[in-house]
Design an enzyme around this catalytic site. Structure first.
Site, short mmCIF file in Angstrom:
data_model
loop_
_atom_site.label_atom_id
_atom_site.label_comp_id
_atom_site.label_asym_id
_atom_site.label_seq_id
_atom_site.Cartn_x
_atom_site.Cartn_y
_atom_site.Cartn_z
N ILE A 17 0.83 -1.21 0.00
CA ILE A 17 0.00 0.00 0.00
C ILE A 17 0.87 1.26 0.00
O ILE A 17 0.57 2.23 -0.70
CB ILE A 17 -0.95 -0.02 1.22
CG1 ILE A 17 -1.93 -1.19 1.10
CG2 ILE A 17 -1.70 1.30 1.35
CD1 ILE A 17 -2.69 -1.51 2.39
N ALA A 75 3.79 1.98 7.33
CA ALA A 75 4.62 0.89 7.86
C ALA A 75 3.81 0.08 8.87
O ALA A 75 3.17 0.64 9.77
CB ALA A 75 5.87 1.46 8.51
N SER A 126 -6.96 -0.47 9.82
CA SER A 126 -7.45 -1.67 9.14
C SER A 126 -8.89 -1.90 9.54
O SER A 126 -9.33 -1.43 10.61
CB SER A 126 -6.60 -2.88 9.57
OG SER A 126 -7.19 -4.09 9.14
N TYR A 139 -2.89 -8.06 16.33
CA TYR A 139 -3.04 -7.16 15.17
C TYR A 139 -4.30 -6.30 15.35
O TYR A 139 -4.25 -5.07 15.16
CB TYR A 139 -3.12 -7.97 13.88
CG TYR A 139 -3.18 -7.13 12.63
CD1 TYR A 139 -2.07 -6.44 12.17
CD2 TYR A 139 -4.37 -7.03 11.88
CE1 TYR A 139 -2.12 -5.67 11.01
CE2 TYR A 139 -4.42 -6.26 10.73
CZ TYR A 139 -3.30 -5.58 10.29
OH TYR A 139 -3.36 -4.82 9.15
N LYS A 143 -4.55 -2.19 15.65
CA LYS A 143 -5.27 -1.33 14.71
C LYS A 143 -6.40 -0.55 15.41
O LYS A 143 -6.73 0.57 15.02
CB LYS A 143 -5.79 -2.16 13.54
CG LYS A 143 -4.66 -2.73 12.66
CD LYS A 143 -3.74 -1.63 12.13
CE LYS A 143 -2.68 -2.16 11.20
NZ LYS A 143 -1.80 -1.10 10.64
N1 LIG Z 1 -2.64 -5.94 3.16
C1 LIG Z 1 -3.78 -5.86 3.81
O1 LIG Z 1 -4.69 -6.71 3.64
C2 LIG Z 1 -4.02 -4.71 4.76
C3 LIG Z 1 -5.34 -4.43 5.16
C4 LIG Z 1 -5.58 -3.39 6.04
C5 LIG Z 1 -4.52 -2.64 6.51
N2 LIG Z 1 -3.24 -2.93 6.12
C6 LIG Z 1 -2.18 -2.10 6.67
O2 LIG Z 1 -1.56 -1.37 5.61
C7 LIG Z 1 -0.22 -1.08 5.94
C8 LIG Z 1 0.67 -1.51 4.78
O3 LIG Z 1 0.55 -2.93 4.67
P1 LIG Z 1 0.91 -3.74 3.32
O4 LIG Z 1 -0.13 -4.76 3.17
O5 LIG Z 1 1.22 -2.79 2.23
O6 LIG Z 1 2.22 -4.51 3.83
P2 LIG Z 1 3.66 -4.74 3.18
O7 LIG Z 1 4.29 -5.80 4.03
O8 LIG Z 1 3.55 -4.95 1.72
O9 LIG Z 1 4.40 -3.35 3.41
C9 LIG Z 1 4.72 -2.92 4.71
C10 LIG Z 1 5.95 -2.05 4.63
O10 LIG Z 1 6.23 -1.61 5.98
C11 LIG Z 1 7.64 -1.68 6.16
N3 LIG Z 1 7.93 -1.83 7.59
C12 LIG Z 1 7.55 -2.84 8.41
N4 LIG Z 1 8.06 -2.67 9.64
C13 LIG Z 1 8.78 -1.52 9.59
C14 LIG Z 1 9.55 -0.81 10.53
N5 LIG Z 1 9.72 -1.27 11.79
N6 LIG Z 1 10.14 0.35 10.16
C15 LIG Z 1 10.01 0.80 8.87
N7 LIG Z 1 9.30 0.17 7.93
C16 LIG Z 1 8.71 -0.98 8.29
C17 LIG Z 1 8.07 -2.91 5.36
O11 LIG Z 1 9.47 -2.91 5.07
C18 LIG Z 1 7.20 -2.80 4.13
O12 LIG Z 1 7.84 -2.04 3.11
C19 LIG Z 1 0.06 -1.81 7.25
O13 LIG Z 1 -0.04 -0.90 8.33
C20 LIG Z 1 -1.03 -2.85 7.30
O14 LIG Z 1 -1.32 -3.25 8.63
C21 LIG Z 1 -2.97 -3.93 5.25
#
Ligand SMILES: NC(=O)c1ccc[n+]([C@@H]2O[C@H](COP(=O)([O-])OP(=O)(O)OC[C@H]3O[C@@H](n4cnc5c(N)ncnc54)[C@H](O)[C@@H]3O)[C@@H](O)[C@H]2O)c1
Length: 231
Positions: A17, A75, A126, A139, A143
């Site tokens: 995202i 993140a 989320s 989790y 959130k």
């Molecule tokens: N994918 C889903 O279904 C979904 C749904 C709702 C919310 N989200 C939320 O969206 C956000 C992005 O998730 P995504 O699905 O794109 O995940 P992703 O794993 O593709 O990307 C997450 C990014 O966060 C970075 N990251 C993780 N820990 C870190 C830290 N300690 N310091 C710096 N960077 C860090 C990672 O390196 C990665 O680039 C998250 O907060 C996630 O909880 C995701």
């Protein structure tokens, strides 16, 4: 082009995202710096759980951009999804809270002094802030905290707006790691693209949403709107 010329800092922008947000904001004319622990070539490396690391990365971003208009906190980690709480270690719980909650608080703490009047902070929460499946307790707790800290910051931080987006499952490396490729490739449930969420973030970041602050934008295809009424 409602964000043209805006100076934007995005955490977690190396993947999923966050990467979609970086691409969309750039395509819409914004100037973007990405902060991630696994950065690309032009990104700033930082761990959002480490205050010194966040402070240094924010200083670098501010020096590059000359200030900030928009901050996007993407993140995040999902933790041991699928593991019951009774089998989850304290260390795994602490990691989820550290990245998803403390990371967002440190981001707000260190970017707020650089945000222009009328600036906007958008956090990734989320739908897990409101609904759950077994094996997601840390989790979901993290959130839920993002929704609460969004509302609290919207009250405390003067001159800027603070909102969060709450998407259901998004096709990213995180979701594929938790659910497996097959579940996403042959999904019998609605799945969002990262670009869908990026547009939600962009709306809350832009001045078009200037009356909206302290809001949690639930984007779940209407799933959680259904009652138990048998009709
Ligand atoms: N994918 C889903 O279904 C979904 C749904 C709702 C919310 N989200 C939320 O969206 C956000 C992005 O998730 P995504 O699905 O794109 O995940 P992703 O794993 O593709 O990307 C997450 C990014 O966060 C970075 N990251 C993780 N820990 C870190 C830290 N300690 N310091 C710096 N960077 C860090 C990672 O390196 C990665 O680039 C998250 O907060 C996630 O909880 C995701």
């Amino acid at each position: 082009m409602v964000v043209a010329g805006k100076r934007v800092l995005i955490t977690g922008g190396a993947s999923g995202i966050g990467a979609a947000c970086a691409a969309l904001f750039r395509a819409e004319g914004a100037r973007v710096v990405v902060l991630d622990r696994a950065p690309g070539p032009d990104d700033v490396r930082a761990d959002v759980t480490d205050e010194g690391s966040v402070a240094a990365a924010v200083a670098t971003a501010v020096a590059r951009l000359g200030g900030l208009d928009v901050v996007v906190g993407c993140a995040g980690v999902s933790g041991p999804v699928g593991t019951p709480l009774v089998d989850t270690s304290a260390a795994d719980i602490a990691t989820v809270i550290a990245v998803n909650v403390t990371g967002q608080l440190l981001l707000a703490k260190h970017t707020y002094p650089h945000l222009s009047a009328g600036g906007s902070i958008v956090f990734l929460a989320s739908d897990s802030a409101f609904v759950s499946a077994p094996g997601m307790v840390p989790y979901c707790a993290s959130k839920g905290a993002v929704v609460s800290l969004t509302r609290a910051l919207a009250v405390e931080l003067t001159g800027v707006r603070v909102n969060c987006v709450c998407p259901s499952i998004v096709d990213t490396p995180m979701a594929r790691g938790d659910l497996g490729d097959d579940a996403l490739d042959h999904a019998d449930f609605p799945v969002q693209a990262p670009e869908d969420v990026a547009w939600q973030v962009l709306h809350l970041a832009s001045d078009r949403s200037r009356a909206i602050s302290g809001h949690a934008l639930l984007a779940d295809f209407g799933y959680s709107a259904r009652s138990a009424f048998p009709a």
